[in-house]
Design an enzyme around this catalytic site. Structure first.
Site, PDB file in Angstrom:
ATOM      1  CG  PHE A 156      -0.251   0.327   2.515  1.00 45.26           C
ATOM      2  CD1 PHE A 156      -0.039   1.638   2.911  1.00 45.26           C
ATOM      3  CD2 PHE A 156       0.208  -0.689   3.354  1.00 45.26           C
ATOM      4  CE1 PHE A 156       0.605   1.934   4.104  1.00 45.26           C
ATOM      5  CE2 PHE A 156       0.855  -0.409   4.536  1.00 45.26           C
ATOM      6  CZ  PHE A 156       1.049   0.913   4.913  1.00 45.26           C
ATOM      7  CD  GLU A 183      -5.793  -5.891   0.714  1.00 46.86           C
ATOM      8  OE1 GLU A 183      -4.869  -5.769  -0.127  1.00 46.86           O
ATOM      9  OE2 GLU A 183      -5.752  -6.702   1.655  1.00 46.86           O
ATOM     10  CB  CYS A 288      10.455  -0.716   1.477  1.00 46.89           C
ATOM     11  SG  CYS A 288      10.972  -0.077  -0.109  1.00 46.89           S
ATOM     12  CD  GLU A 386       8.427  -3.315   7.788  1.00 44.81           C
ATOM     13  OE1 GLU A 386       7.734  -4.329   7.664  1.00 44.81           O
ATOM     14  OE2 GLU A 386       8.806  -2.630   6.824  1.00 44.81           O
TER      15      GLU A 386
HETATM   16  P1  NAD Z   1       1.214  -6.731   3.097  1.00 42.46           P
HETATM   17  O1  NAD Z   1       2.178  -7.845   3.151  1.00 42.46           O
HETATM   18  O2  NAD Z   1       0.152  -6.674   4.112  1.00 42.46           O
HETATM   19  O3  NAD Z   1       0.451  -6.732   1.675  1.00 42.46           O
HETATM   20  C1  NAD Z   1       1.160  -6.667   0.464  1.00 42.46           C
HETATM   21  C2  NAD Z   1       0.315  -7.318  -0.620  1.00 42.46           C
HETATM   22  O4  NAD Z   1       0.157  -8.709  -0.333  1.00 42.46           O
HETATM   23  C3  NAD Z   1      -1.105  -6.769  -0.719  1.00 42.46           C
HETATM   24  O5  NAD Z   1      -1.465  -6.734  -2.069  1.00 42.46           O
HETATM   25  C4  NAD Z   1      -1.943  -7.768   0.069  1.00 42.46           C
HETATM   26  O6  NAD Z   1      -3.256  -7.883  -0.415  1.00 42.46           O
HETATM   27  C5  NAD Z   1      -1.197  -9.065  -0.124  1.00 42.46           C
HETATM   28  N1  NAD Z   1      -1.163  -9.918   1.067  1.00 42.46           N
HETATM   29  C6  NAD Z   1      -1.277  -9.550   2.363  1.00 42.46           C
HETATM   30  N2  NAD Z   1      -1.122 -10.615   3.168  1.00 42.46           N
HETATM   31  C7  NAD Z   1      -0.895 -11.675   2.360  1.00 42.46           C
HETATM   32  C8  NAD Z   1      -0.667 -13.051   2.609  1.00 42.46           C
HETATM   33  N3  NAD Z   1      -0.619 -13.534   3.839  1.00 42.46           N
HETATM   34  N4  NAD Z   1      -0.476 -13.861   1.548  1.00 42.46           N
HETATM   35  C9  NAD Z   1      -0.511 -13.373   0.284  1.00 42.46           C
HETATM   36  N5  NAD Z   1      -0.718 -12.069   0.002  1.00 42.46           N
HETATM   37  C10 NAD Z   1      -0.909 -11.234   1.025  1.00 42.46           C
HETATM   38  O7  NAD Z   1       2.063  -5.391   3.058  1.00 42.46           O
HETATM   39  P2  NAD Z   1       1.508  -3.907   3.148  1.00 42.46           P
HETATM   40  O8  NAD Z   1       1.068  -3.675   4.547  1.00 42.46           O
HETATM   41  O9  NAD Z   1       0.561  -3.644   2.036  1.00 42.46           O
HETATM   42  O10 NAD Z   1       2.824  -3.066   2.811  1.00 42.46           O
HETATM   43  C11 NAD Z   1       3.787  -2.734   3.756  1.00 42.46           C
HETATM   44  C12 NAD Z   1       4.915  -3.737   3.774  1.00 42.46           C
HETATM   45  O11 NAD Z   1       5.532  -3.824   2.485  1.00 42.46           O
HETATM   46  C13 NAD Z   1       6.024  -3.337   4.723  1.00 42.46           C
HETATM   47  O12 NAD Z   1       6.458  -4.484   5.398  1.00 42.46           O
HETATM   48  C14 NAD Z   1       7.106  -2.787   3.811  1.00 42.46           C
HETATM   49  O13 NAD Z   1       8.408  -2.853   4.336  1.00 42.46           O
HETATM   50  C15 NAD Z   1       6.941  -3.689   2.644  1.00 42.46           C
HETATM   51  N6  NAD Z   1       7.525  -3.094   1.444  1.00 42.46           N
HETATM   52  C16 NAD Z   1       8.699  -3.619   0.999  1.00 42.46           C
HETATM   53  C17 NAD Z   1       9.313  -3.075  -0.117  1.00 42.46           C
HETATM   54  C18 NAD Z   1      10.618  -3.615  -0.598  1.00 42.46           C
HETATM   55  O14 NAD Z   1      11.098  -3.146  -1.631  1.00 42.46           O
HETATM   56  N7  NAD Z   1      11.221  -4.575   0.080  1.00 42.46           N
HETATM   57  C19 NAD Z   1       8.716  -2.004  -0.804  1.00 42.46           C
HETATM   58  C20 NAD Z   1       7.510  -1.501  -0.327  1.00 42.46           C
HETATM   59  C21 NAD Z   1       6.924  -2.062   0.815  1.00 42.46           C
END
Ligand code: NAD
Length: 507
Positions: A156, A183, A288, A386
């Site tokens: 997100f 979402e 991130c 985190e």
């Molecule tokens: P999230 O893991 O909750 O969701 C990310 C995506 O995965 C969404 O589209 C969600 O619908 C889906 N999702 C959620 N839980 C899932 C599961 N158990 N199995 C499969 N799909 C699932 O992450 P978020 O809260 O949307 O984003 C923040 C996180 O993303 C932070 O941990 C941040 O560090 C990380 N992030 C990492 C990078 C990178 O380059 N490493 C870049 C941006 C964000």
């Protein structure tokens, strides 16, 4: 800071080149983080919706893969121009759902455009190697071919930029792409898909299938999808990687981060504090590459913490769309509650709360202002978890080696920064530190898209990072051809080995 509610908009998927409501009864709310109001409802794609998108992709994929790379790049260049022309509308969509200040949304768009521009110029990386005459009339050469249909799942925090890390490059390599955006912030991806089709992308090559974890499972299970690019939290990344690999797919899964910025006693403290405050609180710390741990080395710690607090408390917290806002709300109510609990735990566990960004419970928007906790140590919640919000933990250590050991022991390995005037220390840091993205006298930027990006340890599952050369390797597979084409003998001409035509004909 709240505002009055309006009727939520009904959002859609983007399948086979048009807006599509899907066949599922499942849906979820999308919030305006600045007011706490529901502003849209989003349909969650069913197995049948995903299958429809895969079928549309399969119909389009062959022709797209056969097109010259320059033809695919032309479509992407037109898209680049349309997206740049629509910058203000796209940025407003980002801010409305994500919460970040409008200037930060513009900056996100700019970084996304740079990734798109890099994808437009990818043709040289698609070229193989040619070994001429490795045997009698025999050449050997390698081809890079697309995988077919690839899916991307995105978080997100940067709802336009992270998808732009993926699908332009996947398309430029000749693949079709199914995107499942977060979402919580789906609209920027939908608007971008509309623009890409206006730029001339044939229908079916990019679908946006909205949804939650269940939709991701449909993508993992679909046999027509060859690979998954995932960016999100570490637990989700680890699970998607394991399930994707078990389903026989290629997977790159980028996870969470706990980025440390180390400040040595010889650093320009004022410049370091400027950088770290920007990196800790930009987009309310929901990036991130955000710095969430400042490591103060030696005797500078008191002065440095004072410099951080001085800058952080001057930031203006407010609605992302309001002029003058430096720090918008965090994106969800759940995130606000987690951050408040973590700050409370930090104090209980012995850290010193030198700047408290918590708001009164009566505030309906998801606001948490810049927060600084000093005297943090591993084992405390604010260090171990985190938090992904505007909370900066300060850890005090005695030496450079102690700072490196701290970063090494942390399970995350996304990025780390060093602030110093000592070139030798900087070289030692970049060589020894166990992370994928290193910053010297700047605070953990995402590298420009010509370079690959991704962490180490629990910040990346899979062998290949995102975009750049690793991205091309991920979205293509190699085929090596060994071919013999004997010269056809012609009257009066010598054959390749110098023998006469007659000799060749009798061989
Ligand atoms: P999230 O893991 O909750 O969701 C990310 C995506 O995965 C969404 O589209 C969600 O619908 C889906 N999702 C959620 N839980 C899932 C599961 N158990 N199995 C499969 N799909 C699932 O992450 P978020 O809260 O949307 O984003 C923040 C996180 O993303 C932070 O941990 C941040 O560090 C990380 N992030 C990492 C990078 C990178 O380059 N490493 C870049 C941006 C964000």
């Amino acid at each position: 800071m709240g505002s009055t509610a309006t009727k939520p908009a009904a959002l859609h998927h983007w399948i086979a080149g048009r807006a599509d409501r899907g066949s599922s009864t499942r849906s979820g709310p999308v919030y305006d983080p600045a007011s706490g109001n529901v502003i849209a409802t989003l349909p969650y794609a069913s197995e049948a919706d995903v299958d429809r998108a895969v079928r549309a992709a399969a119909r389009a994929a062959e022709g797209w893969a056969a097109m010259a790379p320059s033809g695919r790049a032309r479509v992407l260049r037109r898209y680049l121009a349309l997206l740049a022309d629509s910058a203000e509308a796209v940025a407003a969509h980002i801010t409305r759902e994500q919460g970040k200040a409008l200037d930060e949304a513009r900056e996100e768009l700019q970084c996304g455009l740079e990734a798109l521009e890099a994808a437009c110029g990818v043709s040289p990386l698609l070229e193989g190697r040619f070994s001429q005459g490795i045997g009698s009339d025999v050449d050997c050469y390698s081809l890079r071919q697309p995988l077919g249909i690839v899916a991307g799942v995105t978080p997100f925090d940067d709802p336009l930029m992270v998808p732009l890390w993926m699908y332009p490059l996947a398309l430029a390599c000749g693949n079709a792409f199914l995107l499942k955006p977060s979402e919580r912030v789906p609209s920027a991806a939908l608007l971008a898909a509309d623009l890409l089709h206006a730029a001339g992308l044939p229908p079916g090559l990019l679908s946006v299938v909205n949804g939650d974890r269940e939709t991701v499972e449909h993508l993992i299970a679909h046999p027509g999808i060859a690979a998954i690019s995932f960016v999100g939290s570490t637990p989700a990344a680890r699970g998607v990687y394991a399930r994707g690999i078990a389903a026989g797919k290629r997977v790159q899964a980028l996870g969470g981060a706990k980025n440390h910025a180390v400040v040595l006693p010889d650093a320009d403290l004022s410049a370091a504090a400027d950088c770290i405050v920007a990196a800790a609180y930009r987009a309310a710390g929901q990036r991130c590459t955000a710095v969430s741990v400042a490591v103060a080395v030696g005797e500078i710690a008191d002065d440095f913490v004072a410099a951080l607090v001085d800058r952080a408390q001057r930031l203006t917290v407010g609605r992302g769309l309001a002029p003058g806002t430096d720090v918008g709300p965090v994106t969800t109510g759940a995130s606000r509650r987690c951050l408040e609990l973590a700050i409370e735990a930090g104090v209980r566990e012995g850290a010193k709360l030198v700047l408290d960004g918590r708001y009164d419970a009566s505030e309906r928007g998801f606001f948490v202002g810049p927060t600084v906790l000093d005297g943090v140590r591993p084992g405390m919640t604010v260090y171990d978890d985190e938090l992904f919000g505007p909370v900066l933990a300060v850890v005090r250590v005695d030496s450079f080696d102690e700072a490196l050991a701290l970063i090494d022991a942390n399970p995350f390995g996304n990025g780390a920064a060093l602030f110093t005037r000592d070139g030798g220390a900087a070289r030692a840091f970049q060589r020894r530190v166990g992370v994928g993205t290193v910053a010297i006298n700047v605070a953990c930027p995402t590298p420009i898209a010509l370079h690959s990006f991704g962490g180490w340890k629990a910040s990346l599952f899979g062998d290949l990072q995102i975009h750049g050369e690793d991205g091309v390797a991920f979205y293509t597979r190699t085929k090596v051809v060994t071919a013999r084409w004997p010269a056809r003998p012609q009257p009066g001409r010598l054959a390749a080995d110098g023998s006469s035509p007659a000799a060749v004909l009798t061989r």
